[in-house]
Design a protein around this motif. Structure first.
Motif, PDB file in Angstrom:
ATOM      1  N   SER A 112       4.443 -10.124 -20.570  1.00  0.00           N
ATOM      2  CA  SER A 112       3.911  -9.346 -21.683  1.00  0.00           C
ATOM      3  C   SER A 112       3.238  -8.083 -21.172  1.00  0.00           C
ATOM      4  O   SER A 112       2.677  -8.050 -20.078  1.00  0.00           O
ATOM      5  CB  SER A 112       2.900 -10.188 -22.462  1.00  0.00           C
ATOM      6  OG  SER A 112       1.823 -10.571 -21.616  1.00  0.00           O
ATOM      7  N   THR A 113       3.334  -7.028 -21.953  1.00  0.00           N
ATOM      8  CA  THR A 113       2.698  -5.770 -21.577  1.00  0.00           C
ATOM      9  C   THR A 113       1.269  -5.750 -22.088  1.00  0.00           C
ATOM     10  O   THR A 113       0.897  -6.467 -22.993  1.00  0.00           O
ATOM     11  CB  THR A 113       3.467  -4.574 -22.152  1.00  0.00           C
ATOM     12  OG1 THR A 113       3.532  -4.721 -23.585  1.00  0.00           O
ATOM     13  CG2 THR A 113       4.850  -4.489 -21.573  1.00  0.00           C
ATOM     14  N   GLY A 114       0.467  -4.918 -21.480  1.00  0.00           N
ATOM     15  CA  GLY A 114      -0.933  -4.792 -21.838  1.00  0.00           C
ATOM     16  C   GLY A 114      -1.567  -3.871 -20.838  1.00  0.00           C
ATOM     17  O   GLY A 114      -1.005  -2.827 -20.499  1.00  0.00           O
ATOM     18  N   LYS A 115      -2.719  -4.256 -20.338  1.00  0.00           N
ATOM     19  CA  LYS A 115      -3.359  -3.434 -19.303  1.00  0.00           C
ATOM     20  C   LYS A 115      -2.571  -3.478 -17.997  1.00  0.00           C
ATOM     21  O   LYS A 115      -2.634  -2.565 -17.191  1.00  0.00           O
ATOM     22  CB  LYS A 115      -4.790  -3.928 -19.067  1.00  0.00           C
ATOM     23  CG  LYS A 115      -5.695  -3.814 -20.285  1.00  0.00           C
ATOM     24  CD  LYS A 115      -5.901  -2.368 -20.700  1.00  0.00           C
ATOM     25  CE  LYS A 115      -6.863  -2.279 -21.886  1.00  0.00           C
ATOM     26  NZ  LYS A 115      -7.044  -0.886 -22.348  1.00  0.00           N
ATOM     27  N   PHE A 116      -1.860  -4.589 -17.766  1.00  0.00           N
ATOM     28  CA  PHE A 116      -0.964  -4.670 -16.600  1.00  0.00           C
ATOM     29  C   PHE A 116       0.295  -3.884 -16.905  1.00  0.00           C
ATOM     30  O   PHE A 116       1.033  -4.201 -17.835  1.00  0.00           O
ATOM     31  CB  PHE A 116      -0.617  -6.125 -16.307  1.00  0.00           C
ATOM     32  CG  PHE A 116       0.519  -6.294 -15.322  1.00  0.00           C
ATOM     33  CD1 PHE A 116       0.463  -5.711 -14.075  1.00  0.00           C
ATOM     34  CD2 PHE A 116       1.639  -7.045 -15.656  1.00  0.00           C
ATOM     35  CE1 PHE A 116       1.509  -5.858 -13.174  1.00  0.00           C
ATOM     36  CE2 PHE A 116       2.683  -7.205 -14.768  1.00  0.00           C
ATOM     37  CZ  PHE A 116       2.622  -6.607 -13.517  1.00  0.00           C
ATOM     38  N   LYS A 117       0.537  -2.840 -16.121  1.00  0.00           N
ATOM     39  CA  LYS A 117       1.695  -1.990 -16.329  1.00  0.00           C
ATOM     40  C   LYS A 117       2.736  -2.299 -15.260  1.00  0.00           C
ATOM     41  O   LYS A 117       2.537  -1.999 -14.079  1.00  0.00           O
ATOM     42  CB  LYS A 117       1.303  -0.502 -16.252  1.00  0.00           C
ATOM     43  CG  LYS A 117       0.213  -0.094 -17.243  1.00  0.00           C
ATOM     44  CD  LYS A 117       0.673  -0.255 -18.684  1.00  0.00           C
ATOM     45  CE  LYS A 117      -0.373   0.247 -19.665  1.00  0.00           C
ATOM     46  NZ  LYS A 117       0.016  -0.006 -21.069  1.00  0.00           N
ATOM     47  N   SER A 180      -9.459  -0.924 -13.753  1.00  0.00           N
ATOM     48  CA  SER A 180      -9.528   0.467 -14.209  1.00  0.00           C
ATOM     49  C   SER A 180     -10.974   0.911 -14.427  1.00  0.00           C
ATOM     50  O   SER A 180     -11.334   2.055 -14.141  1.00  0.00           O
ATOM     51  CB  SER A 180      -8.740   0.639 -15.513  1.00  0.00           C
ATOM     52  OG  SER A 180      -7.374   0.378 -15.314  1.00  0.00           O
ATOM     53  N   ALA A 181     -11.799  -0.014 -14.921  1.00  0.00           N
ATOM     54  CA  ALA A 181     -13.173   0.337 -15.270  1.00  0.00           C
ATOM     55  C   ALA A 181     -14.093   0.411 -14.054  1.00  0.00           C
ATOM     56  O   ALA A 181     -15.046   1.196 -14.038  1.00  0.00           O
ATOM     57  CB  ALA A 181     -13.726  -0.682 -16.268  1.00  0.00           C
ATOM     58  N   GLU A 182     -13.810  -0.398 -13.021  1.00  0.00           N
ATOM     59  CA  GLU A 182     -14.695  -0.460 -11.852  1.00  0.00           C
ATOM     60  C   GLU A 182     -13.932  -0.044 -10.599  1.00  0.00           C
ATOM     61  O   GLU A 182     -13.622  -0.859  -9.729  1.00  0.00           O
ATOM     62  CB  GLU A 182     -15.270  -1.870 -11.710  1.00  0.00           C
ATOM     63  CG  GLU A 182     -16.079  -2.309 -12.917  1.00  0.00           C
ATOM     64  CD  GLU A 182     -16.880  -3.585 -12.658  1.00  0.00           C
ATOM     65  OE1 GLU A 182     -17.028  -3.966 -11.474  1.00  0.00           O
ATOM     66  OE2 GLU A 182     -17.352  -4.180 -13.634  1.00  0.00           O
ATOM     67  N   SER A 183     -13.645   1.236 -10.532  1.00  0.00           N
ATOM     68  CA  SER A 183     -12.791   1.758  -9.458  1.00  0.00           C
ATOM     69  C   SER A 183     -13.485   1.804  -8.102  1.00  0.00           C
ATOM     70  O   SER A 183     -12.844   2.098  -7.091  1.00  0.00           O
ATOM     71  CB  SER A 183     -12.292   3.160  -9.815  1.00  0.00           C
ATOM     72  OG  SER A 183     -13.388   4.032 -10.045  1.00  0.00           O
ATOM     73  N   ASP A 184     -14.792   1.505  -8.071  1.00  0.00           N
ATOM     74  CA  ASP A 184     -15.509   1.547  -6.798  1.00  0.00           C
ATOM     75  C   ASP A 184     -15.607   0.182  -6.128  1.00  0.00           C
ATOM     76  O   ASP A 184     -16.183   0.049  -5.059  1.00  0.00           O
ATOM     77  CB  ASP A 184     -16.919   2.109  -7.007  1.00  0.00           C
ATOM     78  CG  ASP A 184     -17.730   1.288  -8.001  1.00  0.00           C
ATOM     79  OD1 ASP A 184     -17.107   0.600  -8.834  1.00  0.00           O
ATOM     80  OD2 ASP A 184     -18.974   1.344  -7.942  1.00  0.00           O
ATOM     81  N   ARG A 185     -15.013  -0.842  -6.763  1.00  0.00           N
ATOM     82  CA  ARG A 185     -15.068  -2.193  -6.200  1.00  0.00           C
ATOM     83  C   ARG A 185     -13.713  -2.603  -5.652  1.00  0.00           C
ATOM     84  O   ARG A 185     -12.676  -2.317  -6.243  1.00  0.00           O
ATOM     85  CB  ARG A 185     -15.498  -3.199  -7.260  1.00  0.00           C
ATOM     86  CG  ARG A 185     -16.956  -3.093  -7.675  1.00  0.00           C
ATOM     87  CD  ARG A 185     -17.276  -4.138  -8.728  1.00  0.00           C
ATOM     88  NE  ARG A 185     -17.083  -5.496  -8.213  1.00  0.00           N
ATOM     89  CZ  ARG A 185     -17.012  -6.570  -9.001  1.00  0.00           C
ATOM     90  NH1 ARG A 185     -17.100  -6.443 -10.313  1.00  0.00           N
ATOM     91  NH2 ARG A 185     -16.831  -7.770  -8.459  1.00  0.00           N
ATOM     92  N   ILE A 253      -0.421   1.129  -8.714  1.00  0.00           N
ATOM     93  CA  ILE A 253      -1.599   0.281  -8.927  1.00  0.00           C
ATOM     94  C   ILE A 253      -2.681   0.671  -7.924  1.00  0.00           C
ATOM     95  O   ILE A 253      -2.430   0.755  -6.719  1.00  0.00           O
ATOM     96  CB  ILE A 253      -1.236  -1.209  -8.751  1.00  0.00           C
ATOM     97  CG1 ILE A 253      -0.404  -1.687  -9.939  1.00  0.00           C
ATOM     98  CG2 ILE A 253      -2.497  -2.064  -8.639  1.00  0.00           C
ATOM     99  CD1 ILE A 253       0.037  -3.123  -9.823  1.00  0.00           C
ATOM    100  N   ASN A 254      -3.880   0.923  -8.429  1.00  0.00           N
ATOM    101  CA  ASN A 254      -5.006   1.237  -7.553  1.00  0.00           C
ATOM    102  C   ASN A 254      -5.712  -0.062  -7.194  1.00  0.00           C
ATOM    103  O   ASN A 254      -6.375  -0.673  -8.031  1.00  0.00           O
ATOM    104  CB  ASN A 254      -5.971   2.194  -8.254  1.00  0.00           C
ATOM    105  CG  ASN A 254      -7.086   2.670  -7.337  1.00  0.00           C
ATOM    106  OD1 ASN A 254      -7.295   2.102  -6.269  1.00  0.00           O
ATOM    107  ND2 ASN A 254      -7.794   3.699  -7.744  1.00  0.00           N
ATOM    108  N   GLU A 255      -5.549  -0.493  -5.944  1.00  0.00           N
ATOM    109  CA  GLU A 255      -6.155  -1.753  -5.512  1.00  0.00           C
ATOM    110  C   GLU A 255      -7.538  -1.558  -4.892  1.00  0.00           C
ATOM    111  O   GLU A 255      -8.114  -2.494  -4.345  1.00  0.00           O
ATOM    112  CB  GLU A 255      -5.230  -2.464  -4.527  1.00  0.00           C
ATOM    113  CG  GLU A 255      -3.943  -2.948  -5.149  1.00  0.00           C
ATOM    114  CD  GLU A 255      -3.142  -3.821  -4.206  1.00  0.00           C
ATOM    115  OE1 GLU A 255      -3.420  -5.024  -4.135  1.00  0.00           O
ATOM    116  OE2 GLU A 255      -2.238  -3.297  -3.537  1.00  0.00           O
ATOM    117  N   HIS A 256      -8.048  -0.329  -4.965  1.00  0.00           N
ATOM    118  CA  HIS A 256      -9.409  -0.054  -4.504  1.00  0.00           C
ATOM    119  C   HIS A 256      -9.611  -0.434  -3.036  1.00  0.00           C
ATOM    120  O   HIS A 256     -10.663  -0.955  -2.672  1.00  0.00           O
ATOM    121  CB  HIS A 256     -10.441  -0.791  -5.357  1.00  0.00           C
ATOM    122  CG  HIS A 256     -10.254  -0.633  -6.835  1.00  0.00           C
ATOM    123  ND1 HIS A 256     -10.956  -1.349  -7.761  1.00  0.00           N
ATOM    124  CD2 HIS A 256      -9.437   0.156  -7.564  1.00  0.00           C
ATOM    125  CE1 HIS A 256     -10.594  -1.017  -8.980  1.00  0.00           C
ATOM    126  NE2 HIS A 256      -9.653  -0.108  -8.885  1.00  0.00           N
TER     127      HIS A 256
END
Length: 294
Positions: A112-117, A180-185, A253-256
């Motif tokens: 299913s689609t959602g926040k996971f692209k 997406s919301a906590e890109s510093d972690r 995908i940004n894996e920080h």
């Protein structure tokens, strides 16, 4: 091996991921074409013909392989128009690994689609795979893994995100929203807080379920922790993925991940750190070219 990949989890219910991943019926089956490709030993003309016939039956895989063979990163002076021509240019083993990776990644169409692209996972996986090929060329020949091993490991290294989307779509969605919301972690820090099991372990369990080679399982399991003793079975590819992800920290995908690269990150792969800037530029260019094709 079962070919039934239908599995529905109620979106309003969290499941025990660590337990669910042990349940063979909960995990997606490897696509049939990937099973057949992995079973083929490319050591005879007849096997090569079988491989090309398999690939030609899948328009998506055929188009991507032809596109890759015509890409600027390979420096081709003529346009290929068939899978056979592409295989001659790319090499049979590399085509096998590319086709296998694409076939497995096609499972993203079933979640299913959602926040996971899913397209971000595709982009990230292709970018890392081609970045690793660039890193491999800079490594001493005596420790350089084969291109087909490098590419397959690169394209599958984050398959754990697909496993999570299959097992628990709601928490998959929640995870990517938080990423997406906590890109510093760091990604593993967020996953340990939200889930019983992180994407690296989920990916390794899925690879084990599919009977993939031990070195691939080790790569998926330890690509974020390349220095642990248990990662030895996947070396040097584990270190190659770790370096590639630092070089392409926000590609797809940004894996920080920590983007700081030390001299040791290069030296462990037999690469002179003085060449780091040159290789980094080449890797970035290759990733962008791969993105144009994927």
């Amino acid at each position: 091996m079962s070919t039934n990949s239908t599995y529905i989890v109620p979106c309003n219910q969290n499941i025990d991921l660590r337990q669910a991943v042990k349940n063979i019926d909960a995990l997606p089956a490897m696509p049939v074409i990937a099973q057949k490709l992995l079973a083929l030993q490319i050591n005879a003309d007849e096997n090569e013909r079988q491989m090309l016939m398999l690939i030609e039956q899948d328009p998506q895989i055929s188009a991507k392989i032809i596109g890759l063979s015509n890409s600027a990163m390979l420096g081709s002076t003529r346009k290929t128009t068939s899978v056979k021509e592409a295989a001659i240019l790319l090499g049979m083993n590399r085509v096998k690994s590319i086709a296998t990776g694409i076939a497995i990644m096609s499972l993203s169409a079933k979640v299913s689609t959602g926040k996971f692209k899913a397209q971000d996972l595709w982009l990230h996986s292709f970018g890392i795979a081609f970045a690793m090929l660039g890193i491999a060329r800079a490594m001493p020949a005596k420790i350089r893994p084969k291109d087909d091993q490098v590419f397959l490991a690169g394209i599958l290294h984050d398959i754990g995100y697909l496993a999570l989307a299959f097992l628990d779509p709601k928490r998959s969605d929640d995870l990517h929203a938080l990423l997406s919301a906590e890109s510093d972690r760091a990604v593993l820090s967020i996953e340990r807080e939200m889930l019983e099991i992180c994407h690296d372990e989920l990916g390794a369990e899925l690879a084990r379920h599919w009977n993939l080679p031990d070195e691939i399982i080790a790569v998926l399991r330890y690509h974020h922790t390349p220095d642990v003793v248990e990662a030895a079975a996947g070396q040097p590819i584990v270190h190659m993925i770790s370096l590639a992800e630092k070089l392409l920290a926000s590609f797809g995908i940004n894996e920080h991940v920590d983007a700081n690269i030390s001299d040791e990150d290069w030296e462990v792969l037999g690469i002179d750190p003085s060449k780091a800037e040159e290789i980094s530029v080449q890797v970035a260019e290759q990733a962008e070219q791969a993105a144009a094709v994927y």
